[in-house]
Enzyme design. Sequence first.
Site, PDB file in Angstrom:
ATOM      1  N   SER A   1       0.825  -1.212   0.000  1.00 44.14           N
ATOM      2  CA  SER A   1       0.000   0.000   0.000  1.00 44.14           C
ATOM      3  C   SER A   1       0.861   1.265   0.000  1.00 44.14           C
ATOM      4  O   SER A   1       1.931   1.292   0.607  1.00 44.14           O
ATOM      5  CB  SER A   1      -0.891   0.001   1.247  1.00 44.14           C
ATOM      6  OG  SER A   1      -1.466   1.270   1.447  1.00 44.14           O
TER       7      SER A   1
ATOM      8  N   TYR B   1      -2.067   5.347  -4.227  1.00 39.17           N
ATOM      9  CA  TYR B   1      -3.167   6.277  -4.014  1.00 39.17           C
ATOM     10  C   TYR B   1      -2.769   7.542  -4.747  1.00 39.17           C
ATOM     11  O   TYR B   1      -1.762   8.167  -4.425  1.00 39.17           O
ATOM     12  CB  TYR B   1      -3.387   6.544  -2.521  1.00 39.17           C
ATOM     13  CG  TYR B   1      -4.276   5.519  -1.876  1.00 39.17           C
ATOM     14  CD1 TYR B   1      -5.500   5.169  -2.435  1.00 39.17           C
ATOM     15  CD2 TYR B   1      -3.898   4.890  -0.686  1.00 39.17           C
ATOM     16  CE1 TYR B   1      -6.321   4.228  -1.839  1.00 39.17           C
ATOM     17  CE2 TYR B   1      -4.726   3.948  -0.085  1.00 39.17           C
ATOM     18  CZ  TYR B   1      -5.936   3.626  -0.672  1.00 39.17           C
ATOM     19  OH  TYR B   1      -6.747   2.702  -0.090  1.00 39.17           O
TER      20      TYR B   1
ATOM     21  N   THR C   1      -5.448   2.428  -7.226  1.00 37.82           N
ATOM     22  CA  THR C   1      -6.748   2.231  -6.585  1.00 37.82           C
ATOM     23  C   THR C   1      -7.660   3.400  -6.923  1.00 37.82           C
ATOM     24  O   THR C   1      -7.374   4.549  -6.573  1.00 37.82           O
ATOM     25  CB  THR C   1      -6.571   2.084  -5.064  1.00 37.82           C
ATOM     26  OG1 THR C   1      -5.750   0.935  -4.840  1.00 37.82           O
ATOM     27  CG2 THR C   1      -7.902   1.902  -4.350  1.00 37.82           C
TER      28      THR C   1
ATOM     29  N   LYS D   1      -7.643  -0.865  -9.688  1.00 36.49           N
ATOM     30  CA  LYS D   1      -8.315  -1.598  -8.601  1.00 36.49           C
ATOM     31  C   LYS D   1      -9.557  -0.842  -8.152  1.00 36.49           C
ATOM     32  O   LYS D   1      -9.505   0.381  -7.958  1.00 36.49           O
ATOM     33  CB  LYS D   1      -7.336  -1.758  -7.435  1.00 36.49           C
ATOM     34  CG  LYS D   1      -7.908  -2.418  -6.190  1.00 36.49           C
ATOM     35  CD  LYS D   1      -6.795  -2.740  -5.202  1.00 36.49           C
ATOM     36  CE  LYS D   1      -7.310  -3.429  -3.960  1.00 36.49           C
ATOM     37  NZ  LYS D   1      -7.899  -2.521  -2.980  1.00 36.49           N
TER      38      LYS D   1
ATOM     39  N   HIS E   1     -13.122  -2.836  -2.266  1.00 34.16           N
ATOM     40  CA  HIS E   1     -12.309  -2.380  -1.140  1.00 34.16           C
ATOM     41  C   HIS E   1     -12.752  -3.067   0.159  1.00 34.16           C
ATOM     42  O   HIS E   1     -12.735  -2.482   1.235  1.00 34.16           O
ATOM     43  CB  HIS E   1     -12.420  -0.864  -0.999  1.00 34.16           C
ATOM     44  CG  HIS E   1     -11.165  -0.177  -0.516  1.00 34.16           C
ATOM     45  ND1 HIS E   1     -10.355   0.559  -1.350  1.00 34.16           N
ATOM     46  CD2 HIS E   1     -10.571  -0.115   0.699  1.00 34.16           C
ATOM     47  CE1 HIS E   1      -9.345   1.063  -0.652  1.00 34.16           C
ATOM     48  NE2 HIS E   1      -9.447   0.652   0.599  1.00 34.16           N
TER      49      HIS E   1
HETATM   50  C1  FNR Z   1      -7.648  -2.093   2.779  1.00 35.46           C
HETATM   51  N1  FNR Z   1      -7.672  -1.990   1.383  1.00 35.46           N
HETATM   52  C2  FNR Z   1      -6.785  -1.136   0.753  1.00 35.46           C
HETATM   53  N2  FNR Z   1      -6.773  -1.071  -0.601  1.00 35.46           N
HETATM   54  C3  FNR Z   1      -5.884  -0.292  -1.240  1.00 35.46           C
HETATM   55  O1  FNR Z   1      -5.895  -0.261  -2.470  1.00 35.46           O
HETATM   56  N3  FNR Z   1      -4.980   0.451  -0.520  1.00 35.46           N
HETATM   57  C4  FNR Z   1      -4.943   0.441   0.833  1.00 35.46           C
HETATM   58  O2  FNR Z   1      -4.115   1.089   1.460  1.00 35.46           O
HETATM   59  C5  FNR Z   1      -5.901  -0.358   1.504  1.00 35.46           C
HETATM   60  N4  FNR Z   1      -5.955  -0.373   2.862  1.00 35.46           N
HETATM   61  C6  FNR Z   1      -6.797  -1.252   3.512  1.00 35.46           C
HETATM   62  C7  FNR Z   1      -6.769  -1.318   4.899  1.00 35.46           C
HETATM   63  C8  FNR Z   1      -7.568  -2.248   5.561  1.00 35.46           C
HETATM   64  C9  FNR Z   1      -7.503  -2.338   7.048  1.00 35.46           C
HETATM   65  C10 FNR Z   1      -8.394  -3.122   4.809  1.00 35.46           C
HETATM   66  C11 FNR Z   1      -9.221  -4.175   5.496  1.00 35.46           C
HETATM   67  C12 FNR Z   1      -8.439  -3.030   3.452  1.00 35.46           C
HETATM   68  C13 FNR Z   1      -8.550  -2.863   0.591  1.00 35.46           C
HETATM   69  C14 FNR Z   1      -7.842  -4.164   0.276  1.00 35.46           C
HETATM   70  O3  FNR Z   1      -6.803  -3.980  -0.644  1.00 35.46           O
HETATM   71  C15 FNR Z   1      -8.805  -5.194  -0.326  1.00 35.46           C
HETATM   72  O4  FNR Z   1      -9.471  -4.624  -1.430  1.00 35.46           O
HETATM   73  C16 FNR Z   1      -9.821  -5.700   0.673  1.00 35.46           C
HETATM   74  O5  FNR Z   1      -9.241  -5.884   1.932  1.00 35.46           O
HETATM   75  C17 FNR Z   1     -10.379  -7.025   0.170  1.00 35.46           C
HETATM   76  O6  FNR Z   1     -11.379  -7.467   0.976  1.00 35.46           O
HETATM   77  P1  FNR Z   1     -11.195  -8.546   2.153  1.00 35.46           P
HETATM   78  O7  FNR Z   1     -10.234  -9.630   1.657  1.00 35.46           O
HETATM   79  O8  FNR Z   1     -10.614  -7.800   3.308  1.00 35.46           O
HETATM   80  O9  FNR Z   1     -12.571  -9.004   2.353  1.00 35.46           O
END
Ligand code: FNR
Length: 388
Positions: free
Chosen positions: A131, A153, A179, A261, A285
């Site tokens: 990330s 981001y 993303t 994404k 997400h």
């Molecule tokens: C995320 N996700 C996420 N996505 C992204 O593109 N950049 C990020 O910094 C983050 N940060 C983030 C923090 C936390 C705590 C969570 C739970 C999720 C989304 C992540 O990449 C992904 O899309 C989801 O977590 C997928 O869903 P599940 O596997 O958690 O159900």
Amino acid sequence: MSQRIPTGPERQQQIYQAGAMGRKPTIPLSYSDLEALAKSKLPQEAYDYVAGGAGSENTMATNLAAFDRWRIVPRMMRNVERRDMAVELGGRNMPAPILLAPVGVLGIVHPDAELAVARACKALGLTMILSTLSSFTLENVAELAAHRWFQLYWSNDQDIAASMVARAEAAGFEALVVTLDTPIIGWRERDLQNAYLPFLQGKGLANYFTDPAFLKPLSKSPEEELLPAVMRFAQVFGNTALTWSDLAFLRGRTKLPIWVKGIQAEEDARLAIDHGANGIIVSNHGGRQVDGAIGSLTALPPIVEAVKDRVPILFDSGIRRGADIFKAVALGANAVLVGRPYTWGLAVGGETGVREVLLNLICDLDLTMGLSGCATLRDVKADRLHAV
Ligand code: FNR
């Protein structure tokens, strides 16, 4: 060097043998037990930050329910003695169709954060998507992660966006994941109730605090004076003004493949490809952005249909077990991303916890494939699913 990943039966045997010597698994096998153990170890606000989603969290529930609308139809007598779940993606052979989703600010669940995740991935030969909002810098993580993609981001300050892309490319990241679903952060009731956003405490900002374009207008370093740096982050983080034609900006600045994404609509998948995306990540997400949205798995089949094999497709949001991966692949995903499961693994056991969670997932998938009559991922097709 990565370890050979055991087959499902080998892992079962290892676990039962250890049990015979009085050693039960320390990392819970069931997702809900894993989450409960993580909850017991974490401060409430950190647990809520990871566990929570947008608004009523109905999208999170819908993500899981979407898997229940498909049932696996096991087939017999298909010689599944040798099973192989390897998949080729971006010119590289991956041992299993699993990548680690970018999860920001992992330092709130474990001090080793992304470093532990990088080591666990390296041990298993899996690809980590780092990330932008990491607790360690992308250069630090690059030293440990064998296979690494960088998630961007997209800042409204184009110099910062360009600088991060250049740094990621220089540090040997193999792909850029942009993303698109988070130009601003969703309405997350738990975090608002806790009045908790880790970034406002300077957490998860290692990439910004080491970025020349970010630091340029600050008269003092973030270490000397945190508040102005945090305020600058809040100003530059996201970009709500982007349109599809802006993708050319990134395309012109990197040779890396660009994955987008956060795609849930077939029309967006088409637009992304038309504007130069090399891959699509179907994701909402993890239900953290739009309350009341469709389950991510429900979005997958029409997108697969619209993309027509022009670019590869990854899927996430709701993967918890091997059967979930099976269903996503059967519906046309080349591979999946996993988010919260490995984050809970990190919370309960650091690097070991991440590795154990991933091994369990892979071995569960191996058994699900074998018992459904699939020797390779090519056999995991929609005809193995029944819609209910
Ligand atoms: C995320 N996700 C996420 N996505 C992204 O593109 N950049 C990020 O910094 C983050 N940060 C983030 C923090 C936390 C705590 C969570 C739970 C999720 C989304 C992540 O990449 C992904 O899309 C989801 O977590 C997928 O869903 P599940 O596997 O958690 O159900």
